[in-house]
Write a protein that holds these residues in place. Structure first.
Motif, mmCIF file in Angstrom:
data_model
loop_
_atom_site.group_PDB
_atom_site.id
_atom_site.type_symbol
_atom_site.label_atom_id
_atom_site.label_comp_id
_atom_site.label_asym_id
_atom_site.label_seq_id
_atom_site.Cartn_x
_atom_site.Cartn_y
_atom_site.Cartn_z
ATOM 1 N N HIS A 1 0.819 -1.220 0.000
ATOM 2 C CA HIS A 1 0.000 0.000 0.000
ATOM 3 C C HIS A 1 0.850 1.268 0.000
ATOM 4 O O HIS A 1 0.293 2.369 0.037
ATOM 5 N N PRO B 1 3.029 3.892 -2.038
ATOM 6 C CA PRO B 1 3.111 4.276 -3.449
ATOM 7 C C PRO B 1 4.428 3.842 -4.084
ATOM 8 O O PRO B 1 5.501 3.980 -3.491
ATOM 9 N N GLY C 1 0.443 -0.147 -8.841
ATOM 10 C CA GLY C 1 -0.227 0.189 -7.590
ATOM 11 C C GLY C 1 -1.101 -0.925 -7.044
ATOM 12 O O GLY C 1 -1.995 -0.679 -6.226
#
Length: 479
Positions: free
Chosen positions: A52, A54, A60
């Motif tokens: 989670h 970036p 993603g």
């Protein structure tokens, strides 16, 4: 005859080379397939935290849903039964069974794995369970850099063994401690994402200590199944015969293969070349008491094989197997290319003959100290081709390259261990295909498909691929 029909016909002939009693299975890992990360009392792992952040995972992506195996156990075991495998290798999710990494086991987590084991046994499928497949609970701060995690892992192993010890046929303590150390702590490609380079070696040492404590714990819990460990073995070659290339190849072989194999099979670490004695001090100065704990009697050794490694001196700009790692550029060596081999979807060399080399290295290095061997993972990520039949309107998933890969690698393993062959001393007892399902492929997200079963990650529908049908035919045709 179509290529598809030919592959099915050849499956029957291929079945004749598989020895009687040789185990053929399929494998997955909890974090990669289960999903349900907030269901059933599960708490977070380092991989939940990492994925989670970036930029950590391609596109993603995360594994919050993955293949949704948590909610589809019955459907997935039915697929295994249809495939006809002898055994299923899965992993217990540490944060699902023991949220926080300490204390008693979570009842809802127990109930989930009860359902899985009961379904497997009802279908006549032998369970092989891995205790740790990379999902360290986030509450264990420092994770494997913290020596205390080894003790916590031993406690966890005892608790799991007490609950499930009557139904698991084979136990794997830790999956690929080398990958955890190198990709997770040295290069920052995997969770927890640190770039410590050689300072990551304690994470490997502590995993090995945890392995030894887990073996002791499982035996104390009187589990009925066999106990082993799994590491990924990559045969290492120097790019040239220069002293520097050969030195760095030796060092890479130590940190990828030998420190893990020597510790569990011989109770010692390999001799470190003098120029690297300082960088690899944890190996040079290892506590003999720790090594004694690591060196527990094993019922089997698990070998994961995907590709060989070629090492050349000097910093390189090549990508690591899982993606670009800036940390690689600061090393005095780099991973050299294998232009003579075709590449998989991951860019790895497709080199089945080196599986025979890996087995021969185990035989040569460990002799009588090597217990029976299972190839606990072997498989390939390749783009799948969706083909729609104009007459029936049915869409099938063509993956003939995966069929070729599996046939070539399984044949290479059996040839290498045949009487008179280089690895004839290896008692090879089985091969597990990675993987049963398309899944969350760590830092590559959902870009790489290894599954015998295609998963539509939008709808979660399962569709067996042609490789599934080929393997089913092979298993049906065994004598």
């Amino acid at each position: 005859m179509s290529a598809r029909d030919q592959a099915m016909t050849e499956a029957e002939a291929f079945a004749s080379v598989i020895p009687r009693g040789f185990v053929v299975g399929a494998a997955t890992a909890a974090f990669q397939v289960e999903g349900g990360v907030h269901d059933g009392g599960r708490e977070l792992s380092v991989w939940d935290e990492f994925s989670h952040q970036p930029g950590r995972v391609l596109g993603g992506a995360n594994a919050d849903v993955a293949a949704d195996h948590f909610h589809r156990v019955r459907e997935d075991v039915a697929l295994m039964a249809d495939l006809g495998i002898d055994s299923y290798r899965f992993s217990f999710g540490w944060p699902r069974l023991q949220p926080g990494g300490t204390g008693g086991l979570n009842r809802e987590g127990i109930a989930f794995y009860d359902r899985l084991l009961d379904e497997l046994l009802a279908a006549g499928i032998s369970p092989m369970a891995t205790l740790f497949h990379w999902d360290t609970p986030v509450e264990l701060r420092g994770s494997w850099l913290n020596r205390d995690t080894a003790g916590r892992f031993g406690d966890y192993a005892y608790a799991v063994g007490e609950v499930f010890g009557d139904r698991v046929d084979r136990w794997v303590t830790i999956n690929e401690p080398a990958t955890v150390m190198l990709n997770g702590y040295a290069l920052g490609i995997h969770a927890p994402g640190t770039t410590l380079l050689f300072d990551a070696v304690p994470a490997g040492h502590h995993q090995l200590l945890g392995h030894g404590l887990a073996v002791q714990a499982l035996r104390a819990a009187s589990v009925r199944g066999e106990i082993g460990v799994t590491n990924v073995h990559s045969p290492v070659s120097a790019a040239t015969s220069t002293d520097d290339d050969e030195l760095f190849a030796d060092v890479f072989d130590i940190v990828h293969n030998r420190m893990f194999e020597d510790a569990v099979l011989l109770g010692s670490y390999p001799v470190v070349p003098e120029p690297f004695a300082r960088a690899l001090r944890p190996l040079v100065e290892a506590d003999p008491n720790d090594l004694a704990i690591m060196h527990q009697p094993l019922d089997f050794y698990g070998l994961n094989y995907y590709f060989p490694t070629r090492i050349a001196a000097g910093a390189g700009s090549t990508a690591s197997p899982d993606g670009e790692a800036a940390a690689l550029s600061s090393l005095p060596f780099h991973l050299a290319e294998w232009p003579e081999f075709p590449r998989t979807g991951f860019g790895w060399p497709n080199a089945p003959e080196f599986l025979g080399v890996a087995l021969a290295e185990l035989a040569d290095r460990y002799g009588d100290a090597l217990p029976p061997v299972y190839i606990t993972e072997g498989g390939v990520s390749l783009p799948d081709e969706l083909v729609r039949d104009v007459d029936t309107g049915v869409t099938r998933i063509a993956d003939s390259a995966r069929i070729d890969f599996l046939a070539q690698h399984l044949a290479a393993a059996l040839d290498a261990t045949a009487p008179g062959a280089p690895a004839a001393a290896v008692d090879l007892r089985g091969y597990y295909v990675w993987s049963l399902l398309d899944n969350f492929e760590w830092a590559a997200g959902y870009s790489q498909r290894f599954g015998l079963v295609h998963v539509n990650f939008a709808t979660l529908d399962r569709t067996p691929k042609e490789s599934f049908g080929w393997l089913r035919r092979v298993l049906e045709a065994r004598s």
